[in-house]
Design an enzyme around this catalytic site. Structure first.
Site, PDB file in Angstrom:
ATOM      1  CE  LYS A  93      31.146 -15.261 -23.304  1.00  0.00           C
ATOM      2  NZ  LYS A  93      31.278 -13.858 -23.751  1.00  0.00           N
ATOM      3  CB  SER A 113      32.730  -9.932 -23.884  1.00  0.00           C
ATOM      4  OG  SER A 113      31.824  -9.336 -22.985  1.00  0.00           O
ATOM      5  CB  SER A 140      31.056 -11.723 -20.601  1.00  0.00           C
ATOM      6  OG  SER A 140      30.923 -11.865 -22.007  1.00  0.00           O
TER       7      SER A 140
END
Lengths: 85, 465
Positions: free
Chosen positions: B77, B179, B155
């Protein structure tokens, strides 16, 4: 002061903080939405305030006195020392 | 090779039947060809990856096999610092940001021999500004590989899309509230949210210092355990990283005790409820399932208040300067200003109540291996559709909260793993989550593995090529 004394007045006062600080950046529609959000935040706060705690109920977060030579005391563990922005 | 679990790829690599360089080339080609279709990657690290892969190949050929991640490609990420490449935090104001060091997780994975092939897309600032739409990223909405008109979740959006589309065998994501479990659940993957403090956050963007956790998304719960084994552990650069030792133990067992909190299916789509009910039938083959109760506390308000306040403090510079006007989602550009009106006393009340919440949930979990619930209340939202955010503070959300498991699990820092358990009316995956006591990752992973041993949802994949 009791929670029920003037709930709308408290929401208005809290919203006024937002308006005074940031109002020049915001449109009327955005201000309206922020007013609703502030009211919702206040509703959440009232739910928190309604739960009784005792003097012994401490915040659940650690504080560790700092000494530079101790290994586990960085200033910014996530963004990291030496990082650039 | 595309959807093989890490454990199977590792067996081939260690037996020298599969070359790490070939493996890296294979996934790099997929990232470059298919990644843009899903908005999954921010930066593909071809040169960097091939250097790491050649090193892995040489070491393995010389008999220095490091373990099951050696030579395995992965994506990170884009909130994890990596020296020499941009780290954008998914946000336009930071798209040229560089760090001169690697996040501890990245360094640990390098030590394990894993090959970083891409920095993966994410919701801007990991959703900390209160976004409520899939487009909240400067790289565009991440597309769900199961349905081109659906979001991949957030996310850790790119982490979900990339693993689901077979662009990487596993990915690192982060969870403050939902997330990891959201993209894993929406994309039909296993996602592991470790205990707070199990994994160092050094070099990871902060949304909320007391809630942020790093974990993995992969094809199976077993793979998530393999990854956790490599990234867990103390770190002198992160005082919250625990010195408790961790080794992943993939021992099969039965005789689990599962609990269900009241109301966990309230507000769920019909198919989610049906699939969860069917999953309970499976769980009864490997253990018992009991209803449990918790005291009436404002769980969502506790965790949400902490999150809201810490997030605006973490990004005080961006907010005060007006820099949030450069964010992509319109609501992210101004709604954080409202949090100025949360009183310090109320924030501290939330932090004090957090201790009560942690004690109460632990009191319950002492008698169970895991609490189970649907991983998500719905199939992945369609693109362009507003959704409820854990951070969105409308009256309706505050009063009609539906994510008690997320509020308690994240607020108390507990581990959870989700795995696919069916599909909904639009053909998108649904999921089940297992949440355990602090530091019991091996227990929740064992439960998820046992569930996956009796089901085949994790063997189904979207049509990508």
């Amino acid at each position: 002061m009791s929670e029920a004394a003037n709930p709308e007045g408290e929401a208005d006062a809290l919203f006024e903080i937002v308006r005074v600080r940031y109002g020049d950046r915001l449109t009327p529609a955005q201000l309206d939405e922020l007013r609703r959000i502030v009211a919702a935040q206040l509703a959440a706060a009232r739910a928190l305030r309604a739960v009784p705690l005792t003097n012994a109920d401490e915040p659940m977060q650690p504080f560790v006195p700092y000494r530079a030579e101790e290994p586990l005391t960085p200033l910014s563990p996530q963004r990291g020392e030496g990082g650039q922005r | 090779m595309i959807f093989k679990p890490v454990r199977e790829l590792a067996a081939l690599v260690s037996a020298r039947k599969l070359s790490p360089v070939e493996l890296a080339e294979h996934f790099l080609e997929r990232l470059e060809r298919l990644g843009p279709r899903y908005n999954a990657a921010v930066t593909v690290l071809r040169q960097h990856a091939l250097i790491q892969a050649r090193r892995a190949e040489g070491e393995i050929a010389a008999g220095r096999y490091r373990g099951p991640l050696h030579g395995i490609p992965y994506g990170a990420k884009d909130l994890l610092a990596t020296a020499g490449t941009p780290t954008t935090w998914g946000a336009a104001p930071y798209k040229a940001q560089h760090f001169d060091f690697d996040a501890t997780v990245v360094a640990k994975l390098q030590d394990a021999g894993a090959v970083l092939v891409a920095k993966l897309a994410m919701t801007e600032l990991a959703g900390g500004m209160g976004y409520r739409q899939p487009t909240a990223s400067f790289t565009g909405p991440c597309i769900n590989p199961w349905n081109g008109n659906a979001w991949s979740g957030g996310s850790s959006s790119g982490s979900g899309a990339a693993v689901s589309a077979g662009l990487v065998p596993f990915a690192i994501g982060s969870e403050t509230w939902g997330s990891i479990l959201s993209p894993a659940g929406y994309c039909g993957l296993a996602g592991l949210r470790p205990t707070y403090g199990r994994v160092s956050r050094h070099g990871a963007m902060a949304i909320c210092w007391s809630l942020d956790k790093l974990g993995s998304l992969a094809q199976t719960a077993d793979d998530c355990g393999l990854v956790l084994d490599a990234i867990a552990g103390a770190d002198p650069k992160d005082p919250t990283a625990s010195e408790r030792p961790y080794r992943y133990e993939a021992l099969d067992r039965t005789g689990f005790r599962f609990g269900i909190l009241p109301g966990v299916t309230d507000g769920c789509e019909e198919a989610v409820v049906e699939n969860f009910t069917r999953s309970l039938g499976v769980l009864k083959k490997i253990g018992t399932v009991e209803d449990v109760t918790l005291p009436d506390l404002p769980y969502e308000q506790i965790t949400r208040t902490i999150l809201q306040v810490e997030a605006v403090s973490a990004f005080e510079d961006l907010i005060e300067s007006g820099g949030i006007a450069g964010l992509t989602a319109p609501e992210d550009r101004y709604t954080p200003y409202a949090r100025e009106a949360i009183l310090a006393k109320d924030y501290l009340k939330a932090v004090r109540l957090r201790a009560v919440m942690a004690r109460e949930i632990d009191r319950v979990l002492q008698h169970f291996d895991a609490l189970v619930a649907p991983g998500r209340i719905n199939e992945a939202p369609v693109l362009g559709q507003e959704f409820r955010s854990a951070l969105r503070s409308t009256e309706k959300d505050v009063m009609g909260a539906k994510d008690v498991m997320g509020a308690i699990g994240n607020g108390a820092g507990l581990p959870a793993v989700c795995v696919p358990n069916g599909s909904g009316v639009r053909g998108l995956p649904t999921s089940i989550q297992f949440m355990g006591r602090a530091w019991e990752e091996n227990t929740v992973l064992a439960a998820a593995r046992a569930y996956q041993s009796l089901t085949d949802w994790h063997t189904r994949h979207p049509k990508v090529d």
